[in-house]
Design a protein around this motif. Structure first.
Motif: not given
Ligand SMILES: [Zn+2]
Lengths: 183, 279
Positions: B9, B35, B39, B42
Motif C-alpha cells: 500500500c 494493487h 486492495c 487503496c
Molecule cells: Zn493498498
C-alpha cells in the motif's frame, strides 16, 4: 525558419531588443494570470501582479542567463512578487473567498448543473483553507502542469520536498473536501 | 520490498501523484493497477483523489481584462523611453499616467451630463413661461443631446493629431459613447489605426472602430487595415476582430498577410487559426 524559443526571446530582450518582451507577454500573460488568480482569487490584484512580473523581468533582464528555462525563472519571480505583496497586505486576507462566491453564484458554471457547481464552490473554500505553501504546490502542479523538478527550481527547494508537500497538500485538501460539512 | 508483483500500500501511495498526472511508466502503472484491483482501501483512496483532481480542473479562471494588455504595452513603451534617455524608470509615474487617461475622461463625462441637465432646466423654464408644448421641449432636449455628441466628435477631431500619445488615447476614447459617428470621425479613427506610431493608440482606435462595424464601409476598412499593420499586437487584435465580426471577406487579406516576410510565428499561428475559424 528560426524558432523563437522563450529563452532566445528573453536573451534578445536582455541584449536590448525590448519589444520581444511583447511576445513573451502574449505567450504567458494568461497562464501567469491564472497562477495569481488561483493563489489570490482577486482579479484586479492578479492583473497588477502580472504587470509586476513583466516589469521585473525587464528591470532584471541582465540576471537571465539562459541556462535554465525561461518559464522557471518567470515563475520564480512571480512567486517572490506574490510573497512580497502578501507581506505588504498582511492586514487583509489575501485569498478572497467572497469574490469567488459572487462570481460563481449564478455565472459561468450555472449551466453545468447544480451539483457540480456546488462541488466547485466547495473546492474554492477548501483551497482557501490551505496554507499558502500547500496551495502553491497544488496550483503549480495541477494548473501550470509543472513536474516536480521544475516546481523545485521555482521554489528553490529540493524535489523530494516538493513531492512530500504535494502529497500533504492533496491530503489536506481531500480532508477538507470530503469530510467537512457540506450544505 | 522489491517484489513488484506484490506492491505494498505504501509503495502504491508513493506513486499516487504520478498516477494522477498520468506520468507513470508502463511497468509502474501496471503494478499500481494490479494493487488497486486487489486492495479496496487503496482503491477507494485513489478514486477519491482522482475525483478531487478532476474537480480541481473545473475551477474556472476569468479572463484578464483588456486593460492588462494595454497597461503592459504602456509600461513597455515607458520602459523603452526611460532606457533610451537613461532616466530611472518609475513604476509610479506610469500608474499615474494611466490613471490620468481614465480620470479626466470621467470628469468630462460628468461635465457633459451637468451641461445637459443645466441647459434642459433653462429650456424647461423658458418653455413653461412661453407655454410651448411638451413635444417641443422634448425636441429641444434631443437636439441638445445631438449637440453634445457633436461636441465630443469635435473634441475628438481636435485632439486626434496631438503629438502626445496620451491625448490621442483620450481623443479616441471620446468616441466610445458616440452613437452615430460621422464620416469625419470614422476617417480620423482609420487614419489613427493605420498610421499612429503608438501601439496603444492604434489598439484603442481598433476597439473604437469595432463598435461601428455595423457599417459595411467600416468593416471593409478594417479588412484593408490588415495589410497595413506591422505590429504583431495589432495584427493579432485585428484577426480577433475578424472572428468576432465573422468577416469572411477578410480571408483573402489574411492569406496575403501569411505571405508577408518576417511575420512572427505567433502571429502566423494566429492568422492560420483565424482563417480556419472563418472558413
Ligand atoms: Zn493498498
Amino acid at each position: 525558419m528560426n524558432t523563437l524559443t522563450d529563452n532566445s526571446l528573453m536573451l534578445r530582450v536582455k541584449a536590448g531588443d525590448l519589444d520581444k518582451m511583447g511576445l513573451l507577454f502574449e505567450r504567458y500573460n494568461r497562464p501567469l494570470f491564472a497562477f495569481f488568480y488561483h493563489m489570490t482569487h482577486k482579479r484586479d490584484v492578479s492583473e497588477d501582479l502580472v504587470q509586476n512580473v513583466f516589469y521585473r523581468m525587464l528591470k532584471y533582464k541582465h540576471a537571465f542567463t539562459g541556462e535554465g528555462e525561461f518559464r522557471t525563472w518567470m515563475y520564480h519571480l512571480a512567486r517572490n512578487i506574490l510573497n512580497d505583496s502578501v507581506k505588504q497586505n498582511r492586514s487583509s486576507d489575501h485569498y478572497d473567498v467572497s469574490e469567488m462566491a459572487d462570481k460563481l453564484g449564478g455565472g459561468t458554471l450555472a449551466d453545468e448543473g447544480f451539483e457540480k457547481r456546488e462541488d466547485v464552490d466547495f473546492l474554492h473554500k477548501a483551497m482557501a483553507g490551505l496554507s499558502d505553501d500547500y496551495r502553491e504546490v497544488l496550483v503549480l502542479s495541477r494548473f501550470q502542469e509543472m513536474k516536480y523538478d521544475e516546481i523545485a527550481k521555482v521554489l528553490n527547494i529540493n524535489e523530494g520536498t516538493v513531492k512530500v508537500r504535494v502529497h500533504r497538500a492533496l491530503g489536506e485538501l481531500k480532508k477538507k473536501f470530503f469530510t467537512n460539512e457540506r450544505r | 520490498m522489491k517484489d513488484d508483483k506484490d506492491m505494498s500500500c505504501e509503495h502504491a501511495k508513493d506513486k499516487l501523484e504520478d498516477w494522477l498526472h498520468n506520468d507513470l511508466d508502463k511497468a509502474d502503472r501496471l503494478s499500481v493497477d494490479k494493487h488497486l484491483a486487489e486492495c479496496v482501501n487503496c482503491q477507494e483512496e485513489f478514486a477519491a483523489d482522482k475525483q478531487l483532481w478532476e474537480s480541481l480542473a473545473k475551477m474556472k479562471v476569468p479572463e484578464p481584462r483588456e486593460e492588462m494588455r494595454v497597461n503592459f504595452y504602456a509600461m513597455l513603451d515607458n520602459f523603452k523611453a526611460a532606457e533610451a534617455t537613461n532616466k530611472p524608470f518609475s513604476f509610479q509615474t506610469l500608474i499615474e499616467k494611466l490613471r490620468d487617461i481614465v480620470l479626466p475622461q470621467w470628469t468630462v463625462q460628468v461635465a457633459f451630463s451637468l451641461l445637459l441637465v443645466g441647459l434642459g432646466w433653462v429650456i424647461g423654464n423658458k418653455t413653461s413661461q412661453n407655454n410651448v408644448s411638451s413635444t417641443a421641449y422634448q425636441q429641444q432636449i434631443e437636439t441638445l443631446a445631438t449637440q453634445v455628441e457633436d461636441m465630443k466628435s469635435n473634441m475628438m477631431l481636435a485632439l486626434i493629431e496631438n503629438p502626445s500619445a496620451t491625448e490621442r488615447l483620450r481623443a479616441v476614447s471620446y468616441t466610445s459613447d458616440i452613437t452615430h459617428a460621422d464620416e469625419k470621425v470614422i476617417d480620423a479613427l482609420f487614419t489613427t489605426l493605420n498610421n499612429d506610431p503608438n501601439v496603444n493608440v492604434r489598439l484603442v482606435a481598433l476597439e473604437a472602430l469595432t463598435q461601428f462595424a455595423k457599417d459595411a464601409a467600416v468593416r471593409e476598412g478594417l479588412v484593408k487595415s490588415l495589410a497595413l499593420q506591422d505590429s504583431p499586437m495589432v495584427q493579432v487584435a485585428l484577426a480577433d476582430v475578424m472572428v468576432k465580426l465573422q468577416e469572411k471577406g477578410s480571408v483573402k487579406e489574411l492569406r496575403k498577410l501569411l505571405d508577408k516576410e518576417g511575420l512572427n510565428d505567433l502571429v502566423k499561428n494566429k492568422i492560420e487559426q483565424t482563417i480556419k475559424d472563418l472558413s
